[in-house]
Design an enzyme around this catalytic site. Sequence first.
Site, PDB file in Angstrom:
ATOM      1  N   GLY A  78       0.823  -1.328  -0.111  1.00 35.10           N
ATOM      2  CA  GLY A  78      -0.063  -0.062  -0.070  1.00 35.10           C
ATOM      3  C   GLY A  78       0.844   1.296  -0.116  1.00 35.10           C
ATOM      4  O   GLY A  78       2.031   1.167  -0.273  1.00 35.10           O
ATOM      5  N   ASN A  79       0.168   2.459   0.300  1.00 31.51           N
ATOM      6  CA  ASN A  79       1.148   3.530   0.600  1.00 31.51           C
ATOM      7  C   ASN A  79       0.294   4.402   1.286  1.00 31.51           C
ATOM      8  O   ASN A  79      -0.610   4.206   2.112  1.00 31.51           O
ATOM      9  CB  ASN A  79       1.146   4.114  -1.220  1.00 31.51           C
ATOM     10  CG  ASN A  79      -0.223   4.684  -1.816  1.00 31.51           C
ATOM     11  OD1 ASN A  79      -1.131   5.426  -1.015  1.00 31.51           O
ATOM     12  ND2 ASN A  79      -0.725   3.976  -2.587  1.00 31.51           N
ATOM     13  N   ARG A  80       0.903   5.592   1.498  1.00 33.68           N
ATOM     14  CA  ARG A  80       0.665   6.436   2.706  1.00 33.68           C
ATOM     15  C   ARG A  80      -0.500   7.403   2.506  1.00 33.68           C
ATOM     16  O   ARG A  80      -0.983   8.279   3.225  1.00 33.68           O
ATOM     17  CB  ARG A  80       1.795   7.697   2.931  1.00 33.68           C
ATOM     18  CG  ARG A  80       2.865   6.720   3.685  1.00 33.68           C
ATOM     19  CD  ARG A  80       3.942   7.579   3.988  1.00 33.68           C
ATOM     20  NE  ARG A  80       5.237   7.147   4.455  1.00 33.68           N
ATOM     21  CZ  ARG A  80       5.416   6.193   5.466  1.00 33.68           C
ATOM     22  NH1 ARG A  80       4.614   6.285   6.461  1.00 33.68           N
ATOM     23  NH2 ARG A  80       6.595   5.840   5.449  1.00 33.68           N
TER      24      ARG A  80
END
Length: 403
Positions: free
Chosen positions: A206-208
Amino acid sequence: MRIVLGVAGGIAAYKSCTLLRRFTESGHDVTVVPTAAALQFVGAATWSALSGKPVHTEVWDDVHQVPHVRIGQQAELVVVAPATADLLAKAAHGLADDLLTNTLLTARCPVVLAPAMHTEMWTNAATQTNVATLRERGVDVIDPASGRLTGADTGPGRLPEPEDIFEHCRSYLDAAERADGPLAGKHVVITAGGTREPLDPVRFLGNRSSGKQGFALAASAAKRGARVTLISTSSLIAPGGVDLVPVETARQMEEAVRRQDADVIVMAAAVADFRPASVANAKIKKGFAAGDPDAPTVELVRNPDILAGLVERRGSATTPYLVGFAAETGDAEGDVLHHARAKLARKKCDLLVANEVGEGLTFGQDTSTVHLLRADSEAVTIGPADKSVIADAIWDAVQQDLP
Ligand code: CTP
């Protein structure tokens, strides 16, 4: 606006006093209709004093005014907070054994239900079926928050904070303003949040991205009269009146975007460019020694570029108007604006919103700074500002370009 605030019998009834204050202080005319059980938690005197009106729970008071029909018919918005499992069941089945359930049957306006109950009651199949039935009929059932419940237990079932419920209701409250807003008649599709690409049943890449900017864009577009579809991976509460399509992966997001017939598409989501080539059916275990050649590695394959696909399919047609986002960091080759210009030339969208990302910047924050770029004009810088202010500036720019 004439609001009916229904209160069912749960401990969270005390939080509705704050919600009632928010409604009355912003100039709305609120009639509180508690159930008999709600009065076990907060008494009629409190509701009456805070709303400035008499409070009844049964259909037998002031019968000559036929309150069981009148209150619902005259309401412009009905909000029930907390909505207990019992209240949801009655609403789903059309029971009408007190003033609140009668009001729900006679109301022809938007109805918002904010459930609050213990996790076991919320996840029970009966409750979930009732919620699905109500949603199918167009009732706006807000998902409960997760957290500390009445006893020592925690989990989903908490009443969302009064301020969040108020914010959720805001787009209904602004309905009159919306009807002739600058985006009235337009269908706007917004993607939000970071995609999650599964590795195994418990893990993902995933990412932020939090989705906050996309949600602020949805709220702003709804306020301006647009029909809004929000395609999101985020668990934030969607603004009221916005059609939320939950997705997880880039491919699900692409499919959901493809199904829409939109006038404007805003790709605010942080879409993963790659996904694991294969997803393990069972949890990947760590039982490998260091250097073991059989230890798992993650092979990645490219995800579709959703925005590029939209630009391609649009061809020479002018709709949908396409807005891209560019999360950039400066480097030896150039600053954020330099990279953003190059991305606009590559992506060929109508408007590119570039923001600087990195430690403590943009992702998950309530504020950010963005540069708005079009192919043929100077960049316009907005911020540092709250994401709702940025959202308004983006729509102002889009509106200038729309026919
Ligand atoms: N985007 C997309 N599909 C992808 C990747 C990105 O639709 N697979 C969209 C994003 O939603 C955003 C824009 O493209 O609106 C730019 O995203 P960004 O990640 O900044 O750009 P990339 O094209 O992935 O370029 P790079 O990662 O090389 O900077």
